[in-house]
Design a protein around this motif. Structure first.
Motif, PDB file in Angstrom:
ATOM      1  N   PRO A 162       2.763  -8.273  -7.483  1.00 44.91           N
ATOM      2  CA  PRO A 162       2.551  -8.500  -8.923  1.00 44.91           C
ATOM      3  C   PRO A 162       3.699  -9.319  -9.509  1.00 44.91           C
ATOM      4  O   PRO A 162       4.829  -9.247  -9.034  1.00 44.91           O
ATOM      5  CB  PRO A 162       2.507  -7.094  -9.509  1.00 44.91           C
ATOM      6  CG  PRO A 162       3.112  -6.197  -8.497  1.00 44.91           C
ATOM      7  CD  PRO A 162       2.973  -6.866  -7.165  1.00 44.91           C
ATOM      8  N   SER A 163       3.398 -10.071 -10.549  1.00 46.88           N
ATOM      9  CA  SER A 163       4.436 -10.894 -11.172  1.00 46.88           C
ATOM     10  C   SER A 163       5.204 -10.130 -12.249  1.00 46.88           C
ATOM     11  O   SER A 163       6.306 -10.518 -12.613  1.00 46.88           O
ATOM     12  CB  SER A 163       3.831 -12.162 -11.760  1.00 46.88           C
ATOM     13  OG  SER A 163       2.844 -11.821 -12.706  1.00 46.88           O
ATOM     14  N   THR A 164       4.615  -9.032 -12.767  1.00 45.40           N
ATOM     15  CA  THR A 164       5.294  -8.224 -13.786  1.00 45.40           C
ATOM     16  C   THR A 164       5.148  -6.740 -13.448  1.00 45.40           C
ATOM     17  O   THR A 164       4.232  -6.343 -12.730  1.00 45.40           O
ATOM     18  CB  THR A 164       4.708  -8.457 -15.194  1.00 45.40           C
ATOM     19  OG1 THR A 164       3.336  -8.104 -15.188  1.00 45.40           O
ATOM     20  CG2 THR A 164       4.874  -9.899 -15.622  1.00 45.40           C
ATOM     21  N   ALA A 165       6.072  -5.951 -13.998  1.00 45.34           N
ATOM     22  CA  ALA A 165       6.029  -4.498 -13.804  1.00 45.34           C
ATOM     23  C   ALA A 165       6.763  -3.836 -14.965  1.00 45.34           C
ATOM     24  O   ALA A 165       7.599  -4.456 -15.625  1.00 45.34           O
ATOM     25  CB  ALA A 165       6.677  -4.117 -12.485  1.00 45.34           C
ATOM     26  N   GLN A 166       6.429  -2.572 -15.189  1.00 41.77           N
ATOM     27  CA  GLN A 166       7.133  -1.766 -16.186  1.00 41.77           C
ATOM     28  C   GLN A 166       8.426  -1.237 -15.559  1.00 41.77           C
ATOM     29  O   GLN A 166       8.552  -1.167 -14.334  1.00 41.77           O
ATOM     30  CB  GLN A 166       6.264  -0.584 -16.635  1.00 41.77           C
ATOM     31  CG  GLN A 166       4.935  -0.985 -17.242  1.00 41.77           C
ATOM     32  CD  GLN A 166       5.115  -1.783 -18.523  1.00 41.77           C
ATOM     33  OE1 GLN A 166       5.995  -1.517 -19.323  1.00 41.77           O
ATOM     34  NE2 GLN A 166       4.261  -2.786 -18.709  1.00 41.77           N
ATOM     35  N   GLU A 167       9.370  -0.827 -16.406  1.00 39.61           N
ATOM     36  CA  GLU A 167      10.610  -0.260 -15.885  1.00 39.61           C
ATOM     37  C   GLU A 167      10.310   1.008 -15.085  1.00 39.61           C
ATOM     38  O   GLU A 167       9.496   1.834 -15.477  1.00 39.61           O
ATOM     39  CB  GLU A 167      11.571   0.072 -17.038  1.00 39.61           C
ATOM     40  CG  GLU A 167      12.927   0.538 -16.543  1.00 39.61           C
ATOM     41  CD  GLU A 167      13.912   0.747 -17.684  1.00 39.61           C
ATOM     42  OE1 GLU A 167      15.067   1.082 -17.368  1.00 39.61           O
ATOM     43  OE2 GLU A 167      13.530   0.593 -18.858  1.00 39.61           O
ATOM     44  N   ASN A 168      10.941   1.128 -13.922  1.00 45.01           N
ATOM     45  CA  ASN A 168      10.791   2.252 -12.983  1.00 45.01           C
ATOM     46  C   ASN A 168       9.380   2.357 -12.392  1.00 45.01           C
ATOM     47  O   ASN A 168       9.019   3.400 -11.862  1.00 45.01           O
ATOM     48  CB  ASN A 168      11.196   3.578 -13.624  1.00 45.01           C
ATOM     49  CG  ASN A 168      12.674   3.601 -13.957  1.00 45.01           C
ATOM     50  OD1 ASN A 168      13.503   3.137 -13.173  1.00 45.01           O
ATOM     51  ND2 ASN A 168      12.996   4.106 -15.134  1.00 45.01           N
ATOM     52  N   GLN A 169       8.612   1.302 -12.477  1.00 41.45           N
ATOM     53  CA  GLN A 169       7.277   1.304 -11.873  1.00 41.45           C
ATOM     54  C   GLN A 169       7.393   0.972 -10.387  1.00 41.45           C
ATOM     55  O   GLN A 169       8.154   0.096  -9.989  1.00 41.45           O
ATOM     56  CB  GLN A 169       6.383   0.268 -12.554  1.00 41.45           C
ATOM     57  CG  GLN A 169       4.994   0.159 -11.942  1.00 41.45           C
ATOM     58  CD  GLN A 169       4.153  -0.942 -12.590  1.00 41.45           C
ATOM     59  OE1 GLN A 169       4.546  -1.547 -13.582  1.00 41.45           O
ATOM     60  NE2 GLN A 169       3.006  -1.195 -12.013  1.00 41.45           N
ATOM     61  N   GLU A 170       6.620   1.696  -9.583  1.00 46.85           N
ATOM     62  CA  GLU A 170       6.568   1.397  -8.156  1.00 46.85           C
ATOM     63  C   GLU A 170       5.504   0.334  -7.915  1.00 46.85           C
ATOM     64  O   GLU A 170       4.363   0.478  -8.360  1.00 46.85           O
ATOM     65  CB  GLU A 170       6.243   2.650  -7.341  1.00 46.85           C
ATOM     66  CG  GLU A 170       6.231   2.396  -5.844  1.00 46.85           C
ATOM     67  CD  GLU A 170       5.964   3.648  -5.051  1.00 46.85           C
ATOM     68  OE1 GLU A 170       6.945   4.312  -4.649  1.00 46.85           O
ATOM     69  OE2 GLU A 170       4.775   3.954  -4.826  1.00 46.85           O
ATOM     70  N   ILE A 171       5.885  -0.735  -7.234  1.00 44.91           N
ATOM     71  CA  ILE A 171       4.932  -1.786  -6.888  1.00 44.91           C
ATOM     72  C   ILE A 171       4.850  -1.896  -5.363  1.00 44.91           C
ATOM     73  O   ILE A 171       5.753  -1.460  -4.652  1.00 44.91           O
ATOM     74  CB  ILE A 171       5.319  -3.159  -7.491  1.00 44.91           C
ATOM     75  CG1 ILE A 171       6.636  -3.659  -6.896  1.00 44.91           C
ATOM     76  CG2 ILE A 171       5.363  -3.094  -9.002  1.00 44.91           C
ATOM     77  CD1 ILE A 171       6.876  -5.128  -7.123  1.00 44.91           C
TER      78      ILE A 171
END
Length: 146
Positions: free
Chosen positions: A43-52
């Motif tokens: 993914p090009s974006t993520a939320q803080e502390n999100q697991e990708i």
């Protein structure tokens, strides 16, 4: 005798032309098998502390198998699965998928690196090749934190 000399010159010229065309065609990059074809899904974006999940699919056009190591390198220190180095045997018609689950705490740029290595006990009967031209392939990705 002069007609015979002209015939030899024409034949020689024709042979040189055929050889030149054959050499040019054999140097065509479209017909050269590629050691690695790499597809990266991140993914090009993520939320803080999100697991990708970083998913890398690797395949080869070579007929022979090869030993590859896959790993991630970042401009920021990362913990956990990000640091795992995975080693597998890659063979034609059998793509390999690598997965890394990482937690995003800030915007990060990282490289996905695939090395073709000489390592025993990975491929069956230790039958594997290493290309002469290149043995390291990489690509950069950035995941921006929202």
């Amino acid at each position: 005798m002069q007609g015979l000399s002209f015939t030899f010159s024409a034949v020689t010229l024709f042979l040189v032309l055929c050889l030149q065309l054959g050499i040019i065609e054999s140097q065509d990059d479209e017909n050269v098998r590629k050691p690695l074809l790499i597809e990266i899904d991140v993914p090009s974006t993520a939320q803080e502390n999100q697991e990708i999940t970083v998913q890398v699919t690797v395949e080869t056009q070579y007929r022979e198998c090869m030993v590859i190591k896959a790993y991630l390198v970042s401009n920021e220190p990362m913990e956990g699965a990000f640091n795992y180095v995975q080693t597998r045997c890659l063979c034609n018609d059998h793509p390999i998928r690598f997965f890394w689950d990482i937690i995003i705490t800030r915007t990060v740029t990282f490289a996905t690196v695939i090395d073709i290595v000489r390592e025993k006990n990975i491929c069956p009967n230790d039958m594997a090749v290493v290309p002469i031209t290149a043995n390291r392939y990489y690509t950069y990705n950035t995941v921006r934190m929202n």
